[in-house]
Each structure stands twice: as C-alpha cells, then as structure tokens.
Scaffold this motif. Structure first.
Motif, short mmCIF file in Angstrom:
data_model
loop_
_atom_site.label_atom_id
_atom_site.label_comp_id
_atom_site.label_asym_id
_atom_site.label_seq_id
_atom_site.Cartn_x
_atom_site.Cartn_y
_atom_site.Cartn_z
N LYS B 20 -8.10 4.64 -6.02
CA LYS B 20 -7.14 3.53 -5.99
C LYS B 20 -6.08 3.78 -4.94
N PRO B 21 -5.71 2.78 -4.18
CA PRO B 21 -4.61 2.99 -3.22
C PRO B 21 -3.29 3.18 -3.98
N VAL B 22 -2.40 4.03 -3.44
CA VAL B 22 -1.07 4.17 -4.05
C VAL B 22 -0.28 2.89 -3.82
N ILE B 23 -0.41 2.39 -2.57
CA ILE B 23 0.28 1.14 -2.25
C ILE B 23 -0.71 0.19 -1.60
N GLU B 24 -0.78 -1.00 -2.11
CA GLU B 24 -1.67 -2.00 -1.56
C GLU B 24 -0.87 -3.26 -1.28
N LEU B 47 -2.45 -4.24 4.00
CA LEU B 47 -2.81 -2.83 4.24
C LEU B 47 -2.85 -2.05 2.93
N SER B 48 -3.59 -0.97 2.95
CA SER B 48 -3.67 -0.10 1.77
C SER B 48 -3.36 1.31 2.17
N ILE B 49 -2.63 1.97 1.34
CA ILE B 49 -2.32 3.38 1.62
C ILE B 49 -2.83 4.21 0.46
N TYR B 50 -3.61 5.23 0.79
CA TYR B 50 -4.28 6.02 -0.25
C TYR B 50 -3.53 7.32 -0.52
N PRO B 51 -3.73 7.90 -1.66
CA PRO B 51 -3.01 9.14 -2.00
C PRO B 51 -3.27 10.22 -0.98
N GLY B 52 -2.26 10.90 -0.62
CA GLY B 52 -2.39 12.05 0.26
C GLY B 52 -2.43 11.69 1.74
N GLU B 53 -2.34 10.40 2.06
CA GLU B 53 -2.36 10.00 3.47
C GLU B 53 -1.02 10.26 4.15
N THR B 54 -1.08 10.33 5.49
CA THR B 54 0.16 10.28 6.25
C THR B 54 0.07 9.06 7.14
#
Lengths: 436, 264
Positions: B20-24, B47-54
């Motif tokens: 699951k993305p942390v922020i979608e 946009l989607s941001i996934y856990p652990g991404e930079t």
C-alpha cells in the motif's frame, strides 16, 4: 497535550516576557487588592454587627410594648395635646401594661414560636469575694434567640437550675478580676429588694435578699446600647419573685414588655398583625438596620471601584495576549502542524489569561492580608478606636470570602482572554508558518 | 501543457506494487481566491509514494511544490481530489484523528527551522511528544535518544538560540523523528545552510531512510539534492510535468559514506 503541560507552558510563556506580564499582573493586582480588602473589611464589620445583634437578639427576635403606652407617652410630651380623662379603663395609666389577652392572641399568630411577657427584675447592687465595694447594676435577660459574644467563659444556660450570670468586662474588673478568665465559675453576690417591704423598712438592708450567683463568663464589649450583665431565666424569675413578694397577684403580673421568637421569614407580617393587636414590635434589624444598609452602600461603592480597576486590567490582559499571539504566530503554526488541536491551542492561551488573573489575585490576596493584619494591629493599639473591642477584627479574611473573589477574577481573565485565544486557535498553520 | 498521468514504471517500484502506498494523491487540485482573482496553485496531480522511498519534489519558487507538500502533509485541504494516507481518505478524517495522524505519522523539517528560540534544545525536541500527551520521563528519554541520533545529546540543555544553523537543523530533525514517524517532510532542509553543513543534514536524513525505513519527501529547488532521491517529481505552474526515477542509489550510498567520514 496534557492539562498539566498546558498550565506549565502557559506560565513559562508568561515568564518569557517578564515585564509585560508583570505589568498586566500589576493591573489585575490593583483591582483584586481593592475587592479583596474591601470584602474582608465588610466581612469583619458585618460579622461584628451580627455578633452584636445576636447578643441583643437574633434574626427572629421581637421586643414589643403596648402601642398605646408609646403613643400616650408621646402625646403627653406634646404640651398642646391635653387628653380628657374618662372612667374608662383604658384611660388609666395602667393601660400601659400588656394585657394577658394580647399575649394569648399574639401567640396564635402564624409564625410565632413563643411569646412571653417580660417581667421586671431589679437589683440594688452586686458584689464579689474579692472586693468589699458594692456596685449598682441593671440586669438584662437572655432568652432564646440571643447569642452572646463572649470574651471569656460561656453564656448562661437559660433554663439551668443554677442562678447564672454573664458579666461585662467593666463589672469583672470592678469586682477585682483583672484577668477575664479568672472570673469564670466564681460566685458573686447580688442584693434584690422586695418592693412592698421596702416601703415600710427603715433600713434598706432589711428588705434586701442576698443571692449567690455563678458567673459563667464575660461578654465581649459591644457597640450597641444594651450591654449590662445578663442573667439566665431562672435567676431573672427569682429576682422578679423577690421584687413582687407580698404584692397582690394583679400587680405582680403587670408586664411592660414581651419578647417573642418568630419565623424570621414572616417577621414583617407578624409585626403587622401584632400592631393590630395593639402591640408595637421592634426587631433587631429595625434597631441596627440602618448601620447595615449604610455599610452595604459603602461596600458596593468600593466594589465598583475595584470592578472598574478590573475592567481596565481586562483590557490589559487582552492587549498582552494579542501581542503574545502575534509574536508567537510561527510557534502556533508549528504546534498546529505537529498535530495540536484548535481546542488545545485555545485552551493554552486561555490558560495564560487565567494564569495572569490567578497571579494578580494571589498577589492581591497576599498583600491585602498583610495590610489587613497591620490595620487590625494598629487599630487595636493603645489609644486607637478599637482598643476596647478586642473581639472586633475590622479586616477579616476567610477562605469563604477570598476564594470566590479569586475564582471570579480568574473567570474575568478567562473571558478577557477568549478573543485572543480564539484568534490563535483559528490561525491557519501554513499562513502562520509563512508569517515573518 | 501535457497532463502527466502515467504510472510509475521504475524497476524498484514494481517490486512494491503489492504494498500500500503511504501517500496516494488522486486528481489533486488547489485553487486560492475566488472567481476573478482565482489562482490555480495545483492542477490535477496524481502520484503515489511507497514506504521507504525517497522522493524529491522539485520546482521553482511559486511552482506549487510547497502547496503539494502541505496538502500531502494534511496541513491544508484540497479544492478537489483526494489524499489517501495508508489507504484512508484524509478528507474523511476529522479533527482529533487528523491531528493524531499528523502527530504520529509525519515529521517535519523546515527551511527556517521554527524553533522556540528561548526554550532549551531538549524542550524543542520534546514538543511533539508533549502535544501527543506522552508523560514526563518517557518523553525526556525519547527526546534524548532522538538527540543522540543527530549527535547533539550534549547540547540538550542549551538554549536553542545559541546553536549554529546546522545544529538547529539537526535539532529539527531530532524533533521530526522523536515520534518515530513513517514519513518525514523536509521543506528546503538545506536552504538556509552552507554546502558543508547542508551535506551533513542530507546525510542524516538519508541515513534515517536507510536505517529506519522512514519515507523521505524533500521539497527543493536544488537539482543536486533532488538527484540524490530515488524519485524526482517535477512541478511547474501547478502541474506535474515530469517524473524521473534515479539510478543514483549507489551515488547516494557513496555520499552517506562520505558524510560518515566527515562526521568522524
């Protein structure tokens, strides 16, 4: 954020701008000092007056005399008013006495708990074991509803089988007791004349009966007129019995005065009904009411001054907090960004306002207590007006009077703080963070 | 301008599609003002941001990158579109829950630090814990741990005002991580710092990403800094114009090592 943290933070924030906070607190201090000292003085005076009043009779205490007696006395004083004499019974001066049927009718009035004729009791002198001198005296009676303000010992028990008396400090000193505590429990002697016998006796001594009486205590000095030694009913009745010994029953039961204990809530209606019976009744309030109402006006005026000072102080609070909100815009933004709710932001600024009020009123309390103590000490000093009233504390503090004032001031501060606190709570975090 | 709606095709991301993305962010728009004076700060962003991404959000000043960050961080409400945090629609979250989420899931690092300058360093770091209602002893311990991570434990008692810029930003990082957030938003974290101290801050942030798996969202106009991130989202005039995935993982690791050396 926990309530404790909010309160702590509020105080820390006040300390950040010490001068500004101190000035605001000073403004609140002026108002709270005025009100607290004023309340304390009013409490002290009221308390003293109440004590005085209850020593001549409590709230539901009525003294009554024959209305006609008062009126005819007044009319006789008026030189132009000459009344014609008739053989009618009421035309004679003995109509000054309260009639038994008036007593009976009075007792039936709704709200009257007891109504007793007050017999006369006269004594020639008092003396004690420590002195050879004899002193003239007029006694008063303690009845239900009277609470004596005692300087030492306790008040006589109304229906004790013993003959009991409460002296005044002047009598205690005259009888040789410098320390008022020493006279408690002492036996003194009183001389009671028998009226009839005294007409025929050549030597006054022959018609006097000596009674041994126990002193239960000494009354505190008061400002109201009635303040002679007071006896219990047992002694009073005995004195009366001796006074009227040998007189025909009709004249032995002549009473100028009667006293009643009534329901204080109905006192005005009762007075009205007694008037219809031909009895003029006076309550303690009637006698001291004017002193109290003057005091009330004075206290109200002074409290208005204190109130005005507090209104000014409230504006100070609003100003201080508005500046604080302005200065801390970024901080508010940050706290909101970090998840602090509007309500808590509001509460945290309100808390600063309440803290200002709290400290202002605490300082007000402390300073007025110090000054009050000084005033009391000075007024009781040698040659000062309260020297002879040791139980009269002019300035009287009690948690019951001080705490409501502190709470009230804190509440006023809270109200003053709502506008700035709302302003803070409504700030948009982004705007706030952008603010330069 | 071409609307950019393509899905993420980066290799490192495909592996995470089942996560699951942390922020979608979906069809996100933000308009300021009304009618004639209306200004569209953001237009239809997905946009989607996934856990652990930079992730770097790059753009010139006024491009809308800060607005995007504010919306993702739930500091602001979108005019239309939705922000989902761990699958939950943020618009459905009310007051208390929203504040809670921001307090526990997000950490913030700002260009201007936003420190309470008269408070001690420790007090500043404790603030988020105070707000979330953590009790005295626990919060002090956690704040000291966070200060230890940014290597400022010995400054805990100092006044925040007496620190240098770099130290202040490290305190801010400590404050951002003290609640163990899932996501750290950094708004121009090096903007007020010289390049040397800026580098230290960057290393610290990427270190947190690597060691604790914290998702890092950096808003910047600095291309070099953006290049260090796993993904770059380019914003211009309120639109997502370009999204690139960096192959610079090695580069970033190298930078961290370099940073470590500098620290020692």
């Amino acid at each position: 954020m926990r309530t404790r943290d909010i309160i702590k933070t509020a105080n820390t924030n006040l300390l950040r701008n010490k001068v500004r906070s101190a000035l605001t607190i000073l403004a609140i201090f002026v108002g709270s000092f005025t009100i607290i000292l004023n309340t304390a003085i009013s409490a002290g005076v009221n308390n003293f007056i109440d004590k005085q009043l209850s020593s001549i009779g409590g709230e539901g205490y009525l003294e009554m005399t024959q209305t006609e007696a008062m009126e005819s006395m007044m009319s006789m004083l008026n030189a132009s008013n000459v009344q014609e004499y008739t053989d009618d019974k009421d035309s004679r001066n003995n109509s000054f006495y309260i009639k038994p049927e008036q007593i009976e009718a009075g007792r039936k009035i709704d709200g009257v708990k007891s109504l007793e004729p007050l017999a006369d009791a006269s004594v020639d002198y008092v003396t004690g074991p420590k002195t050879s001198k004899r002193y003239r005296a007029t006694f008063n009676l303690i009845v239900d509803g009277i609470n004596l303000d005692m300087a030492s010992g306790k008040a006589p028990e109304i229906n004790s089988s013993e003959y009991q008396i409460a002296l005044t400090d002047a009598y205690a000193k005259a009888l040789g007791y410098e320390n008022l505590d020493d006279v408690v429990g002492e036996k003194i002697t009183i001389a009671v004349p028998s009226t009839l016998k005294c007409y025929t006796s050549e030597n006054r001594k022959d018609c006097q009966t000596l009674l041994t009486v126990t002193v239960t205590g000494v009354q505190a000095p008061g400002i109201l007129a009635i303040s002679g030694p007071r006896t219990n009913l047992t002694l009073w009745n005995k004195i009366h019995e001796i006074n009227v010994a040998g007189l025909p029953a009709s004249s032995a039961s002549e009473y100028y005065q009667a006293v009643a204990e009534v329901d204080p809530d109905k006192i005005d209606e009762i007075k009205e009904q007694l008037k219809e019976l031909g009895l003029t009744a006076m309550s303690v309030e009637d006698e001291a009411g004017s002193i109290k109402s003057f005091l009330d006006v004075m206290v109200t005026v002074l409290n208005i001054f204190g109130g005005i000072a507090l209104v000014a102080a409230s504006i100070g609070i609003i100003n201080t907090l508005l500046m604080s909100v302005q200065e801390r815009t970024k901080e508010i933004g940050l706290m909101k960004a970090l998840g602090m709710s509007r309500l808590k932001i509001f509460f945290s600024f309100s808390c600063e306002a309440i803290a200002l009020g709290f400290w202002g009123s605490i300082f007000g309390t402390v300073v007025s207590m110090i000054i009050g103590t000084i005033i009391n000490a000075v007024l009781h000093g040698e040659g000062m007006i309260l020297e002879s009233f040791p139980t009269f504390e002019l300035v009287q503090f009690s948690p019951a009077t001080v705490i409501p004032v502190i709470l009230l001031i804190m509440f006023i501060s809270f109200i003053a703080g709502t506008a700035p606190a709302l302003k803070a709570a409504r700030k948009d975090p982004i705007e706030a963070l952008r603010y330069e | 301008m071409v609307k950019n709606k393509r899905s993420i095709s980066d290799g490192s991301k495909t592996a995470k599609t089942d996560v699951k993305p942390v922020i979608e962010v979906k069809n996100l728009s933000k308009t300021y003002g009304k009618k004639s004076t209306a200004f569209k700060a953001l237009n239809d962003i997905n946009l989607s941001i996934y856990p652990g991404e930079t992730v770097a959000i790059i753009g010139k000043s006024g491009s809308g990158k800060s607005t995007l960050m504010h919306l993702m961080a739930l500091l602001d409400k979108p005019t239309s579109g939705s922000v989902r945090i761990l699958g939950t629609d943020a618009s459905k979250l009310k007051g208390k829950k929203l504040n809670h989420l921001r307090n526990e899931y997000f950490g913030f690092v700002f260009q201007q630090f936003f420190m309470n300058s008269n408070d001690s360093v420790l007090e500043n770091v404790i603030l988020p814990l105070k707000i979330s209602g953590v009790r005295g002893r626990t919060r002090k311990k956690r704040a000291l741990e966070a200060l230890d991570i940014v290597d400022l434990e010995n400054k805990a008692k100092n006044k925040a005002n007496n620190l240098s810029g770099g130290q202040k930003q490290r305190v801010c990082i400590a404050r951002a991580i003290v609640n163990n957030p899932k996501v750290i938003f950094a708004d121009e974290p090096t903007g007020n710092l010289d390049s040397g101290t800026g580098k230290k801050i960057i290393d610290l942030l990427f270190g947190l990403n690597k060691e604790k798996g914290v998702t890092l969202i950096i808003v910047t106009h600095d291309e070099d800094l953006a290049a260090l991130c796993g993904r770059q989202i380019r914003i211009s005039d309120g639109e997502l114009v370009k999204e690139t995935a960096s192959t610079a993982r090695t580069l970033r690791n190298a930078s961290i090592k370099e940073g470590d050396k500098e620290d020692k």
